[in-house]
Write an enzyme that holds these catalytic residues in place. Structure first.
Site, PDB file in Angstrom:
ATOM      1  N   ASP A   1     -19.413  -1.727  33.816  1.00 52.36           N
ATOM      2  CA  ASP A   1     -20.350  -0.754  33.724  1.00 52.36           C
ATOM      3  C   ASP A   1     -19.919   0.577  34.059  1.00 52.36           C
ATOM      4  O   ASP A   1     -20.526   1.697  33.747  1.00 52.36           O
ATOM      5  CB  ASP A   1     -21.705  -1.063  34.347  1.00 52.36           C
TER       6      ASP A   1
ATOM      7  N   ASN B   1     -27.474 -10.363  32.967  1.00 59.03           N
ATOM      8  CA  ASN B   1     -27.582  -9.374  33.939  1.00 59.03           C
ATOM      9  C   ASN B   1     -27.859  -9.765  35.434  1.00 59.03           C
ATOM     10  O   ASN B   1     -28.472  -9.050  36.190  1.00 59.03           O
ATOM     11  CB  ASN B   1     -28.642  -8.449  33.581  1.00 59.03           C
TER      12      ASN B   1
ATOM     13  N   LYS C   1     -23.668  -8.003  21.340  1.00 59.48           N
ATOM     14  CA  LYS C   1     -23.185  -7.861  22.786  1.00 59.48           C
ATOM     15  C   LYS C   1     -24.029  -8.741  23.535  1.00 59.48           C
ATOM     16  O   LYS C   1     -25.480  -8.531  23.533  1.00 59.48           O
ATOM     17  CB  LYS C   1     -23.530  -6.446  23.323  1.00 59.48           C
TER      18      LYS C   1
ATOM     19  N   ASP D   1     -25.064 -10.373  26.886  1.00 57.54           N
ATOM     20  CA  ASP D   1     -25.295 -10.038  28.130  1.00 57.54           C
ATOM     21  C   ASP D   1     -25.836 -10.920  29.136  1.00 57.54           C
ATOM     22  O   ASP D   1     -26.678 -11.763  28.806  1.00 57.54           O
ATOM     23  CB  ASP D   1     -26.013  -8.421  28.222  1.00 57.54           C
TER      24      ASP D   1
ATOM     25  N   ASP E   1     -28.416  -1.083  22.002  1.00 56.23           N
ATOM     26  CA  ASP E   1     -28.397  -1.760  23.255  1.00 56.23           C
ATOM     27  C   ASP E   1     -29.935  -2.124  23.862  1.00 56.23           C
ATOM     28  O   ASP E   1     -30.719  -2.265  22.949  1.00 56.23           O
ATOM     29  CB  ASP E   1     -27.823  -1.058  24.535  1.00 56.23           C
TER      30      ASP E   1
HETATM   31  C1  GLA Z   1     -25.769  -4.402  31.636  1.00 60.39           C
HETATM   32  C2  GLA Z   1     -24.629  -3.940  30.722  1.00 60.39           C
HETATM   33  C3  GLA Z   1     -24.951  -2.514  30.193  1.00 60.39           C
HETATM   34  C4  GLA Z   1     -26.142  -2.369  29.428  1.00 60.39           C
HETATM   35  C5  GLA Z   1     -27.346  -3.043  30.404  1.00 60.39           C
HETATM   36  C6  GLA Z   1     -28.539  -3.001  29.302  1.00 60.39           C
HETATM   37  O1  GLA Z   1     -26.027  -3.512  32.780  1.00 60.39           O
HETATM   38  O2  GLA Z   1     -23.314  -4.243  31.383  1.00 60.39           O
HETATM   39  O3  GLA Z   1     -23.924  -2.296  29.461  1.00 60.39           O
HETATM   40  O4  GLA Z   1     -26.093  -3.391  28.162  1.00 60.39           O
HETATM   41  O5  GLA Z   1     -27.077  -4.204  30.826  1.00 60.39           O
HETATM   42  O6  GLA Z   1     -29.593  -3.418  30.353  1.00 60.39           O
END
Ligand code: GLA
Length: 735
Positions: A549, A481, A477, A479, A367
């Protein structure tokens, strides 16, 4: 499925297996009136339903009171500024500053299958024998604006899709200020409004309320579909259950700003609409230019919420998700986010991989924190090169080592973002969205890349592709954010700044479209601060999305219930994580965490080298359980049996194989109730005549032999268990 046009009554009739949708062309002018949407019927002449005066509405015949007719007309294409005071579905400004518009019928074609949307937009698809499409050609003759409205019906699901394509056929500039994708007028019966609202870590909670007079809406102008509101709305008969009552659900295949609204008028008519949010939106159409409004979906069910849910699931599994993984079991992954956060290195990851392999896990996902100088969330987004201090030898070395252990490898990236503390920002400060002279609004200390600019999209694509080409990476993945602010682009003229939210989503779609083209076997899991971009638009590119999350098993019951109301279980990212849970501090049995994650893609998100021995010892059995049940969970029909949200005691749902040979029921007793001995669970969906063997994964409970009829009507008895958060899986197989 069938689409017909009755020349005599000028009525279009769109039939799905169990529903009919009718509208009619009226008067010489060619107004389009909505006639009926409900249970399938055979009749085509229902024009009396449009009778809002002494005779069916046709404004040219009753010009004296045109405004009052317009205001109660059941309109398929509500215009603006010409007497219909309800919410418009289209607003267009011309060069003189006027905003009047009304689309009128000009022609149509009935097509086999379903044409693709323009611009590579996500949309449902179907083969020639699987669907029929009506292309309705409309025009505002004064503005010389044409609209091609597409309606598709499918052979295997009760869904109808709607999309609209506008073109400026005039020699003057037009500005679209609002363009809905769907607008349905209907009579209010006893409908209530159901929406999915939420927040970070509690996405898509079901909310139901009466519909009052005036407008009630949910929407987003956060640049994504959002944690807070969801591009879904259902009108639900007041007393509807999972199996009974009328339900009209609408959903939007779009990952940006939206407005979903219902308006109840003075005459007790309802107007249901779904489209791009008109606030902070405008789109300039120079002569000859066109605009694609995204696709919306509706499902009508006269068999309660359950049938609506299963219709959406079938539509999305069969006609939206394209990934080669859509019909495959996904590898069981272990993600290091909740295990290590930013504090990891090659050796730590390899120790997780070695332990995971021993227990049957199939893929390691690295991650956030592997790139630039990212040891917390303050820097480096945009610098997608490996941090050799953490990962000496680089990505290739790590991935090869993980592969040698026998695991696949996956990676996390957040391609749409840029940290002010990054080499990319230092080189291209103008690549972030910004309003000149204003301090850019940071969120998680990051800014958003201006994906309305082609050079930025091209650069981002190359950055992502370079990482994926550099090693044997089989999963990404993706993302996102933070939500969008500071909408300003140096790439667009002042009058086009209102196109930014729309063009941003187009940039995201272009990126993901190119990604899946170059890496067709990549397993793409979308994510946005958990589940803020869990929408059908993203499912077109990747088969699964990180649901939330919040990995607490009990919180997940509600989040997964709301998500599964519309989206197939195969699309819900779900992991077993450590306790006390990192979001809510709750401790639940490892067994329950496994059962709840089984309703999604299934994986782990914990430090497998540190968890209690008794938990670790349960993993091989959970892995086996995943392999045993995942085909059923992924492909079966979903039934909601009971909801903890409603009863505050327990939760229960079921997946039934399409051929009714098998079912899996998950029962979670969330709260032990004193002085209660147990409860009856009725298990629907099986063949009433067939005999089934019912087994429980609790060795104390004896198997049963019952017919599908007995299971659905008499049910099974579940004793109250000692303590909270206890779960049982019930496996039902035909004998
Ligand atoms: C988001 C994702 C998490 C993780 C974080 C990493 O919050 O939903 O699962 O990957 O970013 O910063």
């Amino acid at each position: 499925m069938n689409i017909t046009y009755d020349e005599r009554t000028r009525t279009f009739k769109l039939d799905t297996p169990k529903t009919s949708y009718l509208f009619q062309i009226l008067g010489e002018e060619g107004f389009v009136g909505h006639v009926y949407y409900g249970t399938r019927i055979e009749d085509t002449d229902l024009s009396y339903l449009l009778c809002v005066g002494p005779e069916p509405f046709a404004p040219s015949h009753t010009d004296r009171e045109r405004a009052s007719y317009m205001d109660k007309f059941l309109s398929e294409f509500p215009g603006h500024g010409l007497g219909d005071y309800r919410e418009s579905s289209l607003v267009v400004r011309d060069e003189d500053g006027h905003e009047a518009v009304q689309l009128l019928y000009r022609g149509h074609r009935i097509l086999k299958g379903k044409p693709a949307l323009k611009n590579g937009f996500p949309a449902t698809f179907a083969g020639e024998d699987e669907a029929q499409t009506l292309e309705l050609i409309l025009e505002d003759p004064v503005l010389k604006l044409s609209c091609h409205a597409f309606y598709t019906v499918f052979a295997d699901t009760d869904a109808i899709t709607f999309s609209r394509y506008f073109k400026n056929e005039s020699d003057r500039k037009l500005i679209i200020k609002k363009a809905d994708s769907l607008s349905i007028d209907m009579w209010q019966e006893d409908y209530e409004l159901l929406t999915l609202h939420g927040s970070w870590a509690r996405e898509r909670s079901i909310d139901q309320r009466p519909i009052g007079y005036g407008k009630t809406s949910v929407g987003s102008y956060r640049g994504e579909s959002s944690h807070q509101e969801h591009p879904f709305m259902a009108l639900v008969s007041e007393k509807a259950t999972q199996e009974t009552g009328n339900v009209l659900g609408v959903n939007f295949i779009w990952s940006g700003n939206f407005l979903a609204q219902v308006e109840k008028t003075q005459f007790d008519l309802l107007r249901v609409q779904m489209g791009i949010h008109p606030d902070q939106f405008s789109y300039v159409l120079a002569p000859g230019e066109a605009f694609q409004a995204p696709e919306a979906v509706s499902v009508f069910s006269a068999e309660g919420l359950g049938h609506m849910t299963r219709s959406f699931h079938d539509l999305y599994r069969n006609h939206l998700i394209r990934s080669p993984y859509k019909n495959k079991k996904r590898p069981i992954l272990i993600n290091n986010w909740e295990a290590t956060y930013f504090d990891f290195n090659t050796e730590k990851l390899l120790s997780i991989a070695r332990e995971a392999k021993k227990l049957g896990i199939e893929m390691l996902v690295m991650d956030d924190g592997w790139f630039g100088k990212r040891n917390d969330d303050n820097s480096s987004l945009g610098d997608w090169f490996v941090n050799e201090e953490k990962l000496p030898g680089g990505l290739k070395y790590l991935v090869d080592e993980v592969n040698k252990i026998g695991l696949k490898f996956g990676i996390w990236m957040e391609p749409e973002m840029i940290s002010p503390d990054s080499d990319l920002y230092r080189a291209h400060p103008d690549w972030a969205f910004q309003v000149p002279d204003r301090i850019p609004t940071r969120s998680r200390n990051q800014l958003v890349l201006d994906l309305s600019r082609q050079e930025v999209v091209d650069h981002v694509f190359e950055m992502v592709a370079k990482v994926l080409r550099s090693a044997n990476i089989e999963y990404l993945k993706w993302d996102m954010n933070r939500q969008l602010t500071d909408l300003g682009s140096i790439g667009l003229s002042p009058e086009r700044q209102g196109e930014l939210y729309y063009r941003y989503v187009m940039g995201v779609y272009q990126l993901q479209g190119r990604l899946v083209q170059e890496f067709p076997n990549l397993l793409l899991e979308n994510c946005s601060g958990g589940g803020a971009r869990f929408d059908p638009g993203m499912l077109y590119f990747g088969p699964q999305i990180w649901t939330s999350d919040d990995t607490d098993a009990i919180e997940r019951l509600g989040i997964q219930e709301g998500t599964a109301l519309v989206y197939p279980l195969s699309s819900m990212g779900a992991h077993v994580s450590d306790c006390p849970n990192h979001t809510v501090g709750r401790t639940t049995p490892f067994r329950t965490r496994g059962h709840v994650a089984l309703a999604g893609t299934f994986g782990y998100e914990l430090d497998i080298t540190k968890i209690p021995e008794e938990d670790r010892a349960m993993i091989p059995a959970q892995v086996e359980m995943y392999h045993k049940y995942n085909d059923l969970v992924r492909c079966g029909d979903y039934y909601r049996i009971a909801s903890f949200r409603e009863n505050h005691l327990y939760d229960c749902y079921e997946v039934v194989a399409k051929d009714k040979s098998e079912a899996l029921v998950t029962y979670v007793q969330v709260m032990r109730r004193p002085n209660q001995h147990g409860r009856v669970l009725r298990i629907p969906g099986l063949d009433p005549e067939r005999k089934y063997l019912v087994t429980f994964d609790d060795s104390e409970k004896k198997s049963l032999h019952l017919t599908g009829g007995a299971l659905a009507n008499a049910g099974i008895w579940m004793e109250e268990q000692w303590g909270d958060f206890k779960s049982i899986l019930i496996h039902i197989t035909a004998e």
